[in-house]
Write an enzyme that holds these catalytic residues in place. Structure first.
Site, PDB file in Angstrom:
ATOM      1  N   ASN A  34       0.846  -1.189   0.000  1.00 28.08           N
ATOM      2  CA  ASN A  34       0.000   0.000   0.000  1.00 28.08           C
ATOM      3  C   ASN A  34       0.885   1.243   0.000  1.00 28.08           C
ATOM      4  O   ASN A  34       1.602   1.493   0.962  1.00 28.08           O
ATOM      5  CB  ASN A  34      -0.905  -0.007   1.240  1.00 28.08           C
ATOM      6  CG  ASN A  34      -1.832   1.184   1.298  1.00 28.08           C
ATOM      7  OD1 ASN A  34      -2.004   1.918   0.318  1.00 28.08           O
ATOM      8  ND2 ASN A  34      -2.431   1.399   2.452  1.00 28.08           N
ATOM      9  N   LYS A  36      -0.163   4.253   0.078  1.00 22.87           N
ATOM     10  CA  LYS A  36      -0.821   5.365   0.781  1.00 22.87           C
ATOM     11  C   LYS A  36      -0.747   6.623  -0.097  1.00 22.87           C
ATOM     12  O   LYS A  36      -1.098   6.549  -1.269  1.00 22.87           O
ATOM     13  CB  LYS A  36      -0.209   5.549   2.167  1.00 22.87           C
ATOM     14  CG  LYS A  36      -0.263   4.261   2.986  1.00 22.87           C
ATOM     15  CD  LYS A  36       0.115   4.452   4.411  1.00 22.87           C
ATOM     16  CE  LYS A  36      -0.004   3.113   5.150  1.00 22.87           C
ATOM     17  NZ  LYS A  36       0.155   3.249   6.593  1.00 22.87           N
ATOM     18  N   HIS A 123      -9.260  -0.175   5.714  1.00 26.14           N
ATOM     19  CA  HIS A 123      -7.937   0.108   6.261  1.00 26.14           C
ATOM     20  C   HIS A 123      -8.077   0.926   7.549  1.00 26.14           C
ATOM     21  O   HIS A 123      -8.964   1.768   7.679  1.00 26.14           O
ATOM     22  CB  HIS A 123      -7.097   0.874   5.240  1.00 26.14           C
ATOM     23  CG  HIS A 123      -5.651   0.960   5.594  1.00 26.14           C
ATOM     24  ND1 HIS A 123      -5.175   1.882   6.499  1.00 26.14           N
ATOM     25  CD2 HIS A 123      -4.579   0.235   5.188  1.00 26.14           C
ATOM     26  CE1 HIS A 123      -3.862   1.717   6.624  1.00 26.14           C
ATOM     27  NE2 HIS A 123      -3.486   0.723   5.845  1.00 26.14           N
ATOM     28  N   GLU A 193      -3.945  -6.822   9.976  1.00 32.42           N
ATOM     29  CA  GLU A 193      -2.840  -5.883  10.166  1.00 32.42           C
ATOM     30  C   GLU A 193      -3.103  -5.085  11.435  1.00 32.42           C
ATOM     31  O   GLU A 193      -3.739  -4.034  11.404  1.00 32.42           O
ATOM     32  CB  GLU A 193      -2.726  -4.951   8.964  1.00 32.42           C
ATOM     33  CG  GLU A 193      -1.507  -4.071   9.009  1.00 32.42           C
ATOM     34  CD  GLU A 193      -1.414  -3.183   7.778  1.00 32.42           C
ATOM     35  OE1 GLU A 193      -0.290  -2.984   7.295  1.00 32.42           O
ATOM     36  OE2 GLU A 193      -2.454  -2.676   7.311  1.00 32.42           O
TER      37      GLU A 193
END
Length: 199
Positions: A34, A36, A123, A193
Site C-alpha cells: 500500500n 498510501k 484500512h 494488520e
C-alpha cells in the site's frame, strides 16, 4: 488468545461453513503493498517503477499474486507499467454507493471499468481518521461483490485495544459486519494488520 487469526473469528459464527468451504479450495499467496499517499509526485512514482523493472526478479505468477495499492490519481497512469511486471493494481478505497450525486467518490463499477481488479476496504486509517464504520465497510464489500471486484479487507486492533484484551472482540466485530454480504469468497482476502504493528 494472544494471537488472533481469522479462523478463530469465523469459528464463532453460524456462517463458519462458508469459510471452511473456501479454505478447502486452493488459494494463491498474495503479496500486497500500500503506497498510501506516497511518493509525492508522479515522476517519483515512475522512477520507482523503472527501478523495479531493473531489480525485480521473476516469480511464479501461478503461485503468487502481487498487488500494489496506488493513490487514486495514479491508478490509470501506472496500471500498465505495473502489469508489465506481472503486478495487479488496486485502489485504496471505494465508495459504498453506486453512481450518482456523490462528489469525490469512485464506485466499484468505475474501478472495474478502468480495468482494475482490486480494492482495499476497511484500512485502519480509513476507520480512524475518516470515521469509516463497520456498516460502511459492509456496504462497500457488497458493492464490490456485485461487480466481481476483488477486495483486500483489512482488520486489526489498536495498541490500546490489544493491551485491554480486546483483540478477538474487535476483529470478530469487524468480520461480523461483512460476512452476510459475502457471496463469493474467491474475491475476498482478509488482511490482519494490527494497527500497533504498522511502522
Amino acid at each position: 488468545s494472544d494471537r488472533f487469526t481469522p479462523h478463530d473469528a469465523f469459528s464463532q459464527f453460524p456462517v463458519a461453513g462458508y469459510f471452511q468451504q473456501s479454505n478447502s479450495m486452493p488459494r494463491k499467496f498474495i503479496v500486497g503493498g500500500n503506497w498510501k499517499c506516497n511518493p509525492a509526485t508522479i515522476k517519483e512514482a515512475n522512477d520507482l517503477i523503472k527501478a523495479w523493472k531493473k531489480s525485480v526478479s521473476s516469480y511464479d505468477k501461478e503461485k503468487v499474486d502481487v498487488v500494489i495499492c496506488l493513490p487514486a490519481l495514479w491508478l490509470f497512469n501506472l496500471k500498465e507499467q505495473l502489469s508489465e511486471l506481472g503486478f495487479s493494481t488496486s485502489a485504496q478505497n471505494v465508495s459504498k454507493t453506486g453512481s450518482g450525486a456523490f462528489t469525490g467518490e469512485w464506485t466499484a463499477e468505475s474501478l472495474v471499468d478502468l480495468g482494475l481488479s482490486w480494492t482495499l476496504i476497511g484500512h485502519s486509517e480509513r476507520r480512524v481518521k475518516y470515521g469509516e464504520t463497520d456498516e460502511d465497510t459492509a456496504a462497500k464489500v457488497e458493492k464490490c461483490q456485485e461487480q466481481g471486484l476483488n477486495v483486500i479487507f483489512c482488520i486489526g486492533e489498536t495498541l490500546e485495544e490489544r493491551e485491554g484484551g480486546k483483540t478477538d472482540e474487535v476483529n470478530k466485530r469487524m468480520l461480523a459486519a461483512v460476512l452476510p454480504k459475502i457471496k463469493d469468497w474467491s474475491n475476498i482476502v482478509i488482511a490482519y494488520e494490527p494497527v500497533w504493528a504498522i511502522g
